[in-house]
Design a protein around this motif. Structure first.
Motif, PDB file in Angstrom:
ATOM      1  N   LEU A 141       0.836  -1.204   0.000  1.00  9.87           N
ATOM      2  CA  LEU A 141       0.000   0.000   0.000  1.00  9.87           C
ATOM      3  C   LEU A 141       0.866   1.248   0.000  1.00  9.87           C
ATOM      4  O   LEU A 141       0.580   2.215  -0.717  1.00  9.87           O
ATOM      5  N   CYS A 142       1.926   1.260   0.813  1.00 12.96           N
ATOM      6  CA  CYS A 142       2.824   2.426   0.861  1.00 12.96           C
ATOM      7  C   CYS A 142       3.408   2.709  -0.517  1.00 12.96           C
ATOM      8  O   CYS A 142       3.500   3.868  -0.930  1.00 12.96           O
ATOM      9  N   TYR A 143       3.800   1.642  -1.218  1.00  6.32           N
ATOM     10  CA  TYR A 143       4.354   1.825  -2.560  1.00  6.32           C
ATOM     11  C   TYR A 143       3.265   2.277  -3.533  1.00  6.32           C
ATOM     12  O   TYR A 143       3.485   3.174  -4.364  1.00  6.32           O
ATOM     13  N   ALA A 144       2.085   1.672  -3.428  1.00  8.84           N
ATOM     14  CA  ALA A 144       0.994   2.005  -4.349  1.00  8.84           C
ATOM     15  C   ALA A 144       0.584   3.464  -4.218  1.00  8.84           C
ATOM     16  O   ALA A 144       0.257   4.125  -5.216  1.00  8.84           O
ATOM     17  N   LEU A 145       0.596   3.995  -3.004  1.00  5.75           N
ATOM     18  CA  LEU A 145       0.215   5.390  -2.792  1.00  5.75           C
ATOM     19  C   LEU A 145       1.161   6.341  -3.528  1.00  5.75           C
ATOM     20  O   LEU A 145       0.757   7.435  -3.945  1.00  5.75           O
ATOM     21  N   LEU A 146       2.413   5.937  -3.715  1.00  3.73           N
ATOM     22  CA  LEU A 146       3.400   6.807  -4.356  1.00  3.73           C
ATOM     23  C   LEU A 146       3.386   6.707  -5.878  1.00  3.73           C
ATOM     24  O   LEU A 146       3.843   7.629  -6.558  1.00  3.73           O
ATOM     25  N   ILE A 147       2.891   5.592  -6.422  1.00  2.97           N
ATOM     26  CA  ILE A 147       2.968   5.403  -7.880  1.00  2.97           C
ATOM     27  C   ILE A 147       1.593   5.358  -8.537  1.00  2.97           C
ATOM     28  O   ILE A 147       1.493   5.227  -9.758  1.00  2.97           O
ATOM     29  N   SER A 148       0.527   5.510  -7.757  1.00  6.66           N
ATOM     30  CA  SER A 148      -0.822   5.287  -8.295  1.00  6.66           C
ATOM     31  C   SER A 148      -1.182   6.238  -9.420  1.00  6.66           C
ATOM     32  O   SER A 148      -1.983   5.883 -10.298  1.00  6.66           O
ATOM     33  N   GLU A 149      -0.601   7.441  -9.454  1.00 10.00           N
ATOM     34  CA  GLU A 149      -0.976   8.419 -10.472  1.00 10.00           C
ATOM     35  C   GLU A 149      -0.030   8.414 -11.671  1.00 10.00           C
ATOM     36  O   GLU A 149      -0.182   9.221 -12.581  1.00 10.00           O
ATOM     37  N   LEU A 150       0.940   7.514 -11.681  1.00  4.47           N
ATOM     38  CA  LEU A 150       1.896   7.441 -12.785  1.00  4.47           C
ATOM     39  C   LEU A 150       1.357   6.537 -13.894  1.00  4.47           C
ATOM     40  O   LEU A 150       0.555   5.635 -13.647  1.00  4.47           O
ATOM     41  N   PRO A 151       1.815   6.750 -15.130  1.00  5.19           N
ATOM     42  CA  PRO A 151       1.468   5.809 -16.208  1.00  5.19           C
ATOM     43  C   PRO A 151       2.000   4.415 -15.893  1.00  5.19           C
ATOM     44  O   PRO A 151       2.945   4.250 -15.125  1.00  5.19           O
ATOM     45  N   ARG A 152       1.414   3.408 -16.508  1.00  2.49           N
ATOM     46  CA  ARG A 152       1.737   2.016 -16.219  1.00  2.49           C
ATOM     47  C   ARG A 152       3.226   1.713 -16.366  1.00  2.49           C
ATOM     48  O   ARG A 152       3.833   1.071 -15.497  1.00  2.49           O
ATOM     49  N   ASP A 153       3.830   2.170 -17.452  1.00  3.75           N
ATOM     50  CA  ASP A 153       5.244   1.849 -17.688  1.00  3.75           C
ATOM     51  C   ASP A 153       6.141   2.499 -16.638  1.00  3.75           C
ATOM     52  O   ASP A 153       7.129   1.904 -16.196  1.00  3.75           O
ATOM     53  N   GLN A 154       5.776   3.716 -16.179  1.00  4.23           N
ATOM     54  CA  GLN A 154       6.582   4.382 -15.155  1.00  4.23           C
ATOM     55  C   GLN A 154       6.424   3.697 -13.792  1.00  4.23           C
ATOM     56  O   GLN A 154       7.366   3.649 -13.003  1.00  4.23           O
ATOM     57  N   GLN A 155       5.237   3.165 -13.534  1.00  5.23           N
ATOM     58  CA  GLN A 155       5.036   2.429 -12.282  1.00  5.23           C
ATOM     59  C   GLN A 155       6.013   1.262 -12.193  1.00  5.23           C
ATOM     60  O   GLN A 155       6.683   1.064 -11.170  1.00  5.23           O
ATOM     61  N   LEU A 156       6.099   0.484 -13.268  1.00  6.24           N
ATOM     62  CA  LEU A 156       6.984  -0.681 -13.268  1.00  6.24           C
ATOM     63  C   LEU A 156       8.442  -0.265 -13.160  1.00  6.24           C
ATOM     64  O   LEU A 156       9.240  -0.899 -12.458  1.00  6.24           O
ATOM     65  N   ALA A 157       8.794   0.836 -13.837  1.00  4.29           N
ATOM     66  CA  ALA A 157      10.178   1.298 -13.803  1.00  4.29           C
ATOM     67  C   ALA A 157      10.582   1.728 -12.395  1.00  4.29           C
ATOM     68  O   ALA A 157      11.706   1.444 -11.951  1.00  4.29           O
ATOM     69  N   ARG A 158       9.693   2.400 -11.698  1.00  4.94           N
ATOM     70  CA  ARG A 158      10.010   2.842 -10.336  1.00  4.94           C
ATOM     71  C   ARG A 158      10.246   1.633  -9.416  1.00  4.94           C
ATOM     72  O   ARG A 158      11.167   1.623  -8.597  1.00  4.94           O
ATOM     73  N   LEU A 159       9.406   0.630  -9.558  1.00  5.50           N
ATOM     74  CA  LEU A 159       9.456  -0.498  -8.627  1.00  5.50           C
ATOM     75  C   LEU A 159      10.649  -1.409  -8.872  1.00  5.50           C
ATOM     76  O   LEU A 159      11.081  -2.123  -7.963  1.00  5.50           O
ATOM     77  N   THR A 160      11.201  -1.379 -10.081  1.00  4.20           N
ATOM     78  CA  THR A 160      12.365  -2.242 -10.354  1.00  4.20           C
ATOM     79  C   THR A 160      13.582  -1.812  -9.550  1.00  4.20           C
ATOM     80  O   THR A 160      14.514  -2.601  -9.363  1.00  4.20           O
ATOM     81  N   GLY A 161      13.594  -0.582  -9.058  1.00  2.00           N
ATOM     82  CA  GLY A 161      14.736  -0.112  -8.278  1.00  2.00           C
ATOM     83  C   GLY A 161      14.763  -0.630  -6.848  1.00  2.00           C
ATOM     84  O   GLY A 161      15.751  -0.408  -6.132  1.00  2.00           O
ATOM     85  N   LEU A 162      13.693  -1.297  -6.430  1.00  4.08           N
ATOM     86  CA  LEU A 162      13.636  -1.807  -5.051  1.00  4.08           C
ATOM     87  C   LEU A 162      14.286  -3.176  -4.964  1.00  4.08           C
ATOM     88  O   LEU A 162      14.108  -4.029  -5.844  1.00  4.08           O
ATOM     89  N   ALA A 163      15.038  -3.394  -3.898  1.00  3.07           N
ATOM     90  CA  ALA A 163      15.695  -4.686  -3.691  1.00  3.07           C
ATOM     91  C   ALA A 163      14.650  -5.766  -3.443  1.00  3.07           C
ATOM     92  O   ALA A 163      13.594  -5.506  -2.857  1.00  3.07           O
ATOM     93  N   SER A 164      14.953  -6.985  -3.913  1.00  2.51           N
ATOM     94  CA  SER A 164      14.020  -8.089  -3.707  1.00  2.51           C
ATOM     95  C   SER A 164      13.991  -8.484  -2.229  1.00  2.51           C
ATOM     96  O   SER A 164      15.016  -8.475  -1.547  1.00  2.51           O
ATOM     97  N   HIS A 165      12.789  -8.785  -1.749  1.00  4.59           N
ATOM     98  CA  HIS A 165      12.607  -9.171  -0.350  1.00  4.59           C
ATOM     99  C   HIS A 165      11.236  -9.840  -0.255  1.00  4.59           C
ATOM    100  O   HIS A 165      10.279  -9.398  -0.919  1.00  4.59           O
ATOM    101  N   PRO A 166      11.089 -10.900   0.552  1.00  6.55           N
ATOM    102  CA  PRO A 166       9.796 -11.604   0.600  1.00  6.55           C
ATOM    103  C   PRO A 166       8.622 -10.733   1.054  1.00  6.55           C
ATOM    104  O   PRO A 166       7.475 -10.986   0.671  1.00  6.55           O
ATOM    105  N   VAL A 167       8.892  -9.700   1.858  1.00  9.45           N
ATOM    106  CA  VAL A 167       7.818  -8.828   2.333  1.00  9.45           C
ATOM    107  C   VAL A 167       7.961  -7.420   1.782  1.00  9.45           C
ATOM    108  O   VAL A 167       6.972  -6.801   1.371  1.00  9.45           O
ATOM    109  N   LEU A 168       9.181  -6.904   1.744  1.00  6.79           N
ATOM    110  CA  LEU A 168       9.415  -5.501   1.407  1.00  6.79           C
ATOM    111  C   LEU A 168       9.732  -5.253  -0.056  1.00  6.79           C
ATOM    112  O   LEU A 168       9.794  -4.103  -0.492  1.00  6.79           O
ATOM    113  N   GLY A 169       9.966  -6.298  -0.823  1.00  8.09           N
ATOM    114  CA  GLY A 169      10.197  -6.115  -2.241  1.00  8.09           C
ATOM    115  C   GLY A 169       8.909  -5.844  -2.993  1.00  8.09           C
ATOM    116  O   GLY A 169       7.805  -5.982  -2.441  1.00  8.09           O
ATOM    117  N   SER A 170       9.022  -5.442  -4.251  1.00 11.88           N
ATOM    118  CA  SER A 170       7.839  -5.188  -5.065  1.00 11.88           C
ATOM    119  C   SER A 170       7.105  -6.504  -5.331  1.00 11.88           C
ATOM    120  O   SER A 170       7.719  -7.502  -5.689  1.00 11.88           O
TER     121      SER A 170
END
Length: 665
Positions: free
Chosen positions: A439-468
């Motif tokens: 939800l915290c991540y969604a609140l920050l990217i909800s107004e972006l175009p689809r391709d930009q949403q995915l691009a932003r989230l790829t910068g997050l490190a993988s994690h079972p709970v905290l990753g995208s």
């Protein structure tokens, strides 16, 4: 100067803490003198007939006094450290079980729904919920040092025997304790009483040991020594419980007033006197005692109703009598409830009490309600320095500080509408750690175009709970779009119980990930500022610590005020010229009249805003209303409030520990 009820009660709770420490020290001094008196008579033959006041200054007297003080201090310190875990530690101490957010039990879901409605309507994070499964009595309490980590504990009897309206009345009563700062006072009382009880416990131990060994030793010199130890133990036991008696008197004197105020708040919040009155009436019929925990007497002052049976009830009860409380809620209410019971359960035994028309009850409610509600019109004119400087004569003055720590019909309607609009899948996700994080991540990217949403989230490190987690985001993002503006912080408040379950390292990683998403476009929006600050305040290091009062005037916090009001003036004004005018009006109440006007600060960074809010939270409670109203002026000067402006306004209030209800904007 008049102030709204919330700030008055916060200041009163802080004064009560100082008073309790003073009374505790007085009790310690009296108990120490009493024990020394016992020691004086025991060692009199060795003291060559010294007078008592001379004996006190002898080695025997000083050692006895120091030992007593050390034991009492150690008893309080051990319990204080034990309760450092806050509300959850108190809940576990009495054997309560956490209620899972996604519980399937109908009664537990009813409680969760009532609590969530109240939390969203008041702007307080949803407290963690616990139930005492083995308790059939009707009772409840809240515990914790701050609203951030508050827990609410209810008995199984309260869940099963109260109607929804009655449960709502109890929950509103407990929310009042959260608002008023009573929780912290109550937890500290447990620790202070534990120290006073220590002397009596030692006396009881000495008595048992002497009698046990006396039976084995028989008549001998050692036997006489054991008897002497038993007599000393008896004396200590008596002294210890005399101390407890006076400790309970202190406890009751403070608690009774707070309980009456909380009852009045419950009526104000729910606008349904039948709810809390019905709950009290059922306690009068069926009882609220905690029978399965040894800590019932420790918890007495914290609970909705008396939790322990005790003698001298009129003196030592932590609550006014049930009849007095019902009569105070509404004249004639007790008679109506008895009549209703007689009609529905003809064979029921009615408990007896004061006359239904008792005028003392009515006056008690009037006094409590006047302190809670206050003369709002008069307060509004005097609470803020802006009263005479910043509002045109033809525009009604909106005092945001009057809304702090309250629940009104508008905010309650907002909460009910918000929860009814939430899709079931969306709401259930907020009850899980992974869903709350996404939800915290969604609140920050909800107004972006689809391709930009995915691009932003790829910068997050993988994690079972905290990753995208794209599968969860696919369920959250459409719901956020359909719900609309103005609901983002209520959704966060709903997710707080799950976010609080994150480990400290996971909390830090979440905040770092949010900051990474915010920094991705090299600019910071008002909402991004608000979200980052919100997470820092509620999940960052020291989020559960009580903020002490550091400043009793505005002068030391002027730089922080300038940054905050400068940011809000720019955010709420279309031009720099207008922003400067608004900024000077907002600052006028905090600087000397002859001082030249300040220029609006050019730029305020995220770190500067967070530092400014930390500083302002150190103000005395009675100085905070003017800051809240000055911020309100910055966003209402043009006669309208945008959703994002109000989100920032609520952030400011939240960071200053001033819960503000949502506003339909």
């Amino acid at each position: 100067m008049a102030h709204s009820g919330f700030f008055q009660r916060q200041a009163h709770a802080r004064r009560n803490t100082s008073l309790l420490v003073f009374l505790f020290l007085t009790a310690v001094a009296l108990i120490t003198l009493a024990v020394c008196l016992v020691g004086y008579f025991v060692t009199r033959s060795e003291s060559s007939g010294l007078a008592f006041h001379h004996w006190l200054l002898s080695n025997h007297g000083l050692l006895t006094g120091a030992t007593v003080i050390l034991l009492i201090g150690l008893g309080s310190l051990l319990r204080w450290v034990d309760l450092a875990g806050g509300g959850s530690r108190v809940a576990k101490m009495v054997g309560a079980r956490p209620i899972e957010p996604d519980t399937r039990d109908g009664e537990e879901r009813k409680l969760r729904n009532v609590v969530e409605e109240m939390a969203i309507a008041s702007g307080v994070p949803v407290p963690e919920l616990y139930v005492m499964d083995q308790e059939t009595g009707i009772n409840a309490f809240v515990a914790g040092y701050t609203a951030n980590e508050a827990v609410m504990v209810v008995t199984h009897g309260a869940l099963t025997q109260l109607s929804r309206d009655e449960l709502q009345g109890v929950v509103a009563h407990e929310f009042s304790h959260i608002f008023n700062g009573d929780m912290r006072l109550n937890v500290r009382l447990i620790a202070l009483l534990a120290g006073i009880l220590m002397i009596g416990q030692i006396g009881g131990f000495l008595m048992r040991a002497s009698f046990y060994r006396g039976h084995r030793i028989g008549r001998s010199r050692d036997g006489r020594a054991q008897a002497a130890m038993g007599i000393i133990g008896l004396a200590l036991l008596v002294i210890g419980y005399v101390g407890v008696f006076f400790g309970r008197l202190i406890q009751a004197a403070v608690s009774r007033q707070r309980e009456m105020l909380a009852d009045a708040s419950s009526v104000q919040f729910t606008r349904n006197p039948d709810g809390i009155a019905g709950a009290l009436f059922k306690i009068g019929l069926k009882g609220g005692y905690l029978d399965t925990t040894s800590h019932a007497s420790d918890m007495n002052h914290m609970c909705f109703g008396e939790s322990a049976r005790m003698k001298f009830t009129s003196l030592l009860a932590s609550h006014p009598s049930i009849d007095d409380r019902i009569n105070a809620i509404q004249p004639g209410m007790l008679a109506r409830l008895r009549s209703r019971l007689r009609d529905t359960e003809p064979g029921a035994t009615l408990y007896r009490g004061s006359a239904p028309g008792d005028s003392s009850g009515t006056s008690a409610f009037t006094a409590a309600a006047s302190e809670i509600l206050g003369p709002v019109t008069g307060q509004a004119a005097r609470t803020s320095p802006l009263a005479s400087r910043t509002e045109p004569a033809n525009r009604p003055v909106r005092r945001f500080s009057n809304q702090v720590g309250t629940i009104n019909r508008q905010s309650e309607d907002f909460a009910l509408g918000f929860l009814s609009r939430l899709p079931a899948t969306f709401r259930n996700l907020l009850y899980t750690r992974a869903g709350a994080v996404q939800l915290c991540y969604a609140l920050l990217i909800s107004e972006l175009p689809r391709d930009q949403q995915l691009a932003r989230l790829t910068g997050l490190a993988s994690h079972p709970v905290l990753g995208s987690q794209p599968d969860l985001l696919e369920k959250l993002l459409p719901a956020l779009d359909s719900i609309g503006d103005g609901v983002r912080f209520p959704a966060l408040e709903l997710a707080m119980p799950a976010l609080r379950k994150l480990d400290p390292e996971e909390r830090e990683m979440l905040i770092a990930n949010v900051q990474k998403l915010v920094a991705a476009d090299n600019r910071v929006s008002l909402f991004e500022l608000a979200l980052t600050s919100f997470l820092h305040r509620h999940l960052g290091t020291g989020a559960d610590r009580v903020v002490p009062v550091r400043y009793k005037s505005y002068r030391p916090v002027l730089p922080a005020l300038q940054r905050l009001l400068g940011l809000l003036a720019r955010a709420g004004s279309p031009s720099l010229v207008e922003a400067e005018t608004v900024y000077r009006e907002a600052m006028a109440g905090f600087i000397d009249a002859g001082r030249p006007p300040e220029e609006v600060p050019e730029k305020v960074t995220m770190r500067q805003l967070q530092e400014a809010l930390v500083v302002l939270n150190g103000l005395s409670p009675l100085l905070k209303p003017a800051v809240i109203d000055a911020c309100g002026h910055c966003i209402t000067h043009d006669g309208k409030v945008e959703p994002r402006e109000y989100e920032l306004m609520r952030l400011v209030a939240d960071q200053m520990d001033c819960p503000m209800p949502p506003l339909l904007v």
